[in-house]
Design a protein around this motif. Structure first.
Motif, PDB file in Angstrom:
ATOM      1  N   LEU A  63       0.825  -1.201   0.000  1.00 29.28           N
ATOM      2  CA  LEU A  63       0.000   0.000   0.000  1.00 29.28           C
ATOM      3  C   LEU A  63       0.863   1.256   0.000  1.00 29.28           C
ATOM      4  N   PRO A  64       0.677   2.150  -0.973  1.00 26.56           N
ATOM      5  CA  PRO A  64       1.419   3.410  -0.934  1.00 26.56           C
ATOM      6  C   PRO A  64       1.088   4.189   0.346  1.00 26.56           C
ATOM      7  N   TYR A  65       2.042   4.935   0.837  1.00 24.56           N
ATOM      8  CA  TYR A  65       1.859   5.644   2.099  1.00 24.56           C
ATOM      9  C   TYR A  65       0.631   6.564   2.060  1.00 24.56           C
ATOM     10  N   GLU A  66       0.415   7.225   0.963  1.00 26.34           N
ATOM     11  CA  GLU A  66      -0.746   8.124   0.846  1.00 26.34           C
ATOM     12  C   GLU A  66      -2.051   7.367   1.067  1.00 26.34           C
ATOM     13  N   HIS A  67      -2.165   6.169   0.524  1.00 22.94           N
ATOM     14  CA  HIS A  67      -3.375   5.356   0.707  1.00 22.94           C
ATOM     15  C   HIS A  67      -3.500   4.897   2.160  1.00 22.94           C
ATOM     16  N   TYR A  68      -2.370   4.568   2.774  1.00 22.05           N
ATOM     17  CA  TYR A  68      -2.355   4.174   4.184  1.00 22.05           C
ATOM     18  C   TYR A  68      -2.892   5.307   5.052  1.00 22.05           C
ATOM     19  N   VAL A  69      -2.424   6.512   4.819  1.00 20.81           N
ATOM     20  CA  VAL A  69      -2.869   7.677   5.604  1.00 20.81           C
ATOM     21  C   VAL A  69      -4.357   7.922   5.395  1.00 20.81           C
ATOM     22  N   GLN A  70      -4.813   7.820   4.168  1.00 23.46           N
ATOM     23  CA  GLN A  70      -6.235   8.032   3.883  1.00 23.46           C
ATOM     24  C   GLN A  70      -7.101   7.003   4.611  1.00 23.46           C
ATOM     25  N   ALA A  71      -6.710   5.748   4.546  1.00 29.72           N
ATOM     26  CA  ALA A  71      -7.499   4.697   5.201  1.00 29.72           C
ATOM     27  C   ALA A  71      -7.472   4.862   6.713  1.00 29.72           C
ATOM     28  N   GLU A  72      -6.312   5.175   7.273  1.00 31.77           N
ATOM     29  CA  GLU A  72      -6.212   5.406   8.719  1.00 31.77           C
ATOM     30  C   GLU A  72      -7.097   6.581   9.140  1.00 31.77           C
ATOM     31  N   THR A  73      -7.127   7.615   8.333  1.00 27.97           N
ATOM     32  CA  THR A  73      -7.969   8.779   8.634  1.00 27.97           C
ATOM     33  C   THR A  73      -9.441   8.395   8.639  1.00 27.97           C
ATOM     34  N   MET A  87     -19.922  11.225   6.536  1.00 29.43           N
ATOM     35  CA  MET A  87     -19.356  10.973   5.209  1.00 29.43           C
ATOM     36  C   MET A  87     -18.248   9.925   5.241  1.00 29.43           C
ATOM     37  N   PHE A  88     -17.675   9.683   6.421  1.00 28.81           N
ATOM     38  CA  PHE A  88     -16.617   8.679   6.550  1.00 28.81           C
ATOM     39  C   PHE A  88     -17.174   7.275   6.796  1.00 28.81           C
ATOM     40  N   ARG A  89     -18.472   7.184   7.008  1.00 28.22           N
ATOM     41  CA  ARG A  89     -19.076   5.891   7.315  1.00 28.22           C
ATOM     42  C   ARG A  89     -19.749   5.241   6.120  1.00 28.22           C
ATOM     43  N   GLN A  90     -19.925   5.974   5.062  1.00 31.59           N
ATOM     44  CA  GLN A  90     -20.632   5.420   3.913  1.00 31.59           C
ATOM     45  C   GLN A  90     -20.043   5.957   2.622  1.00 31.59           C
ATOM     46  N   GLY A  91     -20.311   5.269   1.559  1.00 27.35           N
ATOM     47  CA  GLY A  91     -19.830   5.693   0.255  1.00 27.35           C
ATOM     48  C   GLY A  91     -18.796   4.731  -0.297  1.00 27.35           C
ATOM     49  N   ALA A  92     -18.851   4.569  -1.587  1.00 28.94           N
ATOM     50  CA  ALA A  92     -17.972   3.611  -2.259  1.00 28.94           C
ATOM     51  C   ALA A  92     -16.498   3.978  -2.122  1.00 28.94           C
ATOM     52  N   VAL A  93     -16.181   5.247  -2.190  1.00 28.31           N
ATOM     53  CA  VAL A  93     -14.780   5.675  -2.158  1.00 28.31           C
ATOM     54  C   VAL A  93     -14.148   5.369  -0.804  1.00 28.31           C
ATOM     55  N   VAL A  94     -14.813   5.781   0.271  1.00 28.74           N
ATOM     56  CA  VAL A  94     -14.232   5.539   1.601  1.00 28.74           C
ATOM     57  C   VAL A  94     -14.241   4.054   1.941  1.00 28.74           C
ATOM     58  N   ASN A  95     -15.265   3.337   1.512  1.00 24.85           N
ATOM     59  CA  ASN A  95     -15.299   1.895   1.770  1.00 24.85           C
ATOM     60  C   ASN A  95     -14.179   1.179   1.026  1.00 24.85           C
ATOM     61  N   GLU A  96     -13.857   1.622  -0.188  1.00 26.39           N
ATOM     62  CA  GLU A  96     -12.762   1.014  -0.948  1.00 26.39           C
ATOM     63  C   GLU A  96     -11.414   1.333  -0.311  1.00 26.39           C
ATOM     64  N   MET A  97     -11.250   2.546   0.224  1.00 27.92           N
ATOM     65  CA  MET A  97     -10.007   2.895   0.936  1.00 27.92           C
ATOM     66  C   MET A  97      -9.766   1.943   2.098  1.00 27.92           C
ATOM     67  N   VAL A  98     -10.811   1.736   2.869  1.00 25.48           N
ATOM     68  CA  VAL A  98     -10.709   0.858   4.038  1.00 25.48           C
ATOM     69  C   VAL A  98     -10.500  -0.591   3.602  1.00 25.48           C
ATOM     70  N   ALA A  99     -11.203  -1.013   2.559  1.00 28.84           N
ATOM     71  CA  ALA A  99     -11.071  -2.394   2.078  1.00 28.84           C
ATOM     72  C   ALA A  99      -9.652  -2.667   1.585  1.00 28.84           C
ATOM     73  N   GLU A 100      -9.064  -1.718   0.877  1.00 29.76           N
ATOM     74  CA  GLU A 100      -7.695  -1.867   0.380  1.00 29.76           C
ATOM     75  C   GLU A 100      -6.718  -2.004   1.558  1.00 29.76           C
ATOM     76  N   TYR A 101      -6.915  -1.195   2.577  1.00 32.62           N
ATOM     77  CA  TYR A 101      -6.080  -1.258   3.779  1.00 32.62           C
ATOM     78  C   TYR A 101      -6.268  -2.593   4.503  1.00 32.62           C
ATOM     79  N   ARG A 102      -7.507  -3.012   4.645  1.00 26.10           N
ATOM     80  CA  ARG A 102      -7.795  -4.270   5.338  1.00 26.10           C
ATOM     81  C   ARG A 102      -7.185  -5.473   4.598  1.00 26.10           C
ATOM     82  N   ARG A 103      -7.229  -5.439   3.257  1.00 26.89           N
ATOM     83  CA  ARG A 103      -6.611  -6.518   2.478  1.00 26.89           C
ATOM     84  C   ARG A 103      -5.097  -6.571   2.718  1.00 26.89           C
ATOM     85  N   ALA A 104      -4.458  -5.399   2.701  1.00 24.18           N
ATOM     86  CA  ALA A 104      -3.021  -5.344   2.955  1.00 24.18           C
ATOM     87  C   ALA A 104      -2.705  -5.825   4.371  1.00 24.18           C
TER      88      ALA A 104
END
Length: 113
Positions: A63-73, A87-104
């Motif tokens: 995971l690139p550091y920028e994506h890590y920071v976004q998911a942590e945020t 806005m941080f609890r719903q939506g495809a974009v934020v859910n994908e950020m978290v999913a990418e982090y969780r996969r890593a």
């Protein structure tokens, strides 16, 4: 050694350096913060220090550091109650950020724990 051989050797060295730099783009304090939280969750032992350090190293490879920071945020903002953080609890974009982090994170746990 010929000029071409020197040029090829220099390019290989530069490419290796650039690759290593991209893998190591996580600041030390971000890695340490992850290890501290991981150890607080899993135990304050030398074994956990090694496993948690291994985990953040593998996350950094995936995971690139920028994506890590976004998911942590997003994950931190999801812990805050109120309408402003909705806005941080719903939506495809934020859910994908978290999913990418969780996969890593899951891949790192499989490899390190």
């Amino acid at each position: 050694m010929s000029r071409i051989a020197h040029l090829v050797a220099a390019m290989a060295l530069w490419a290796g350096s650039a690759s290593a730099q991209s893998v190591n783009d996580y600041p030390t304090n971000a890695r340490a913060d992850y290890v501290f939280v991981c150890m607080a969750t899993n135990g304050q032992t030398r074994e956990m220090l090694d496993k948690c350090s291994c985990a953040i190293d593998h996350i950094a490879e995936i995971l690139p550091y920028e994506h890590y920071v976004q998911a942590e945020t997003v994950l931190r903002m999801r812990q805050v109650a109120g309408e402003r953080t909705a806005m941080f609890r719903q939506g495809a974009v934020v859910n994908e950020m978290v999913a990418e982090y969780r996969r890593a994170q899951a891949e790192a746990e499989i490899l390190c724990f």
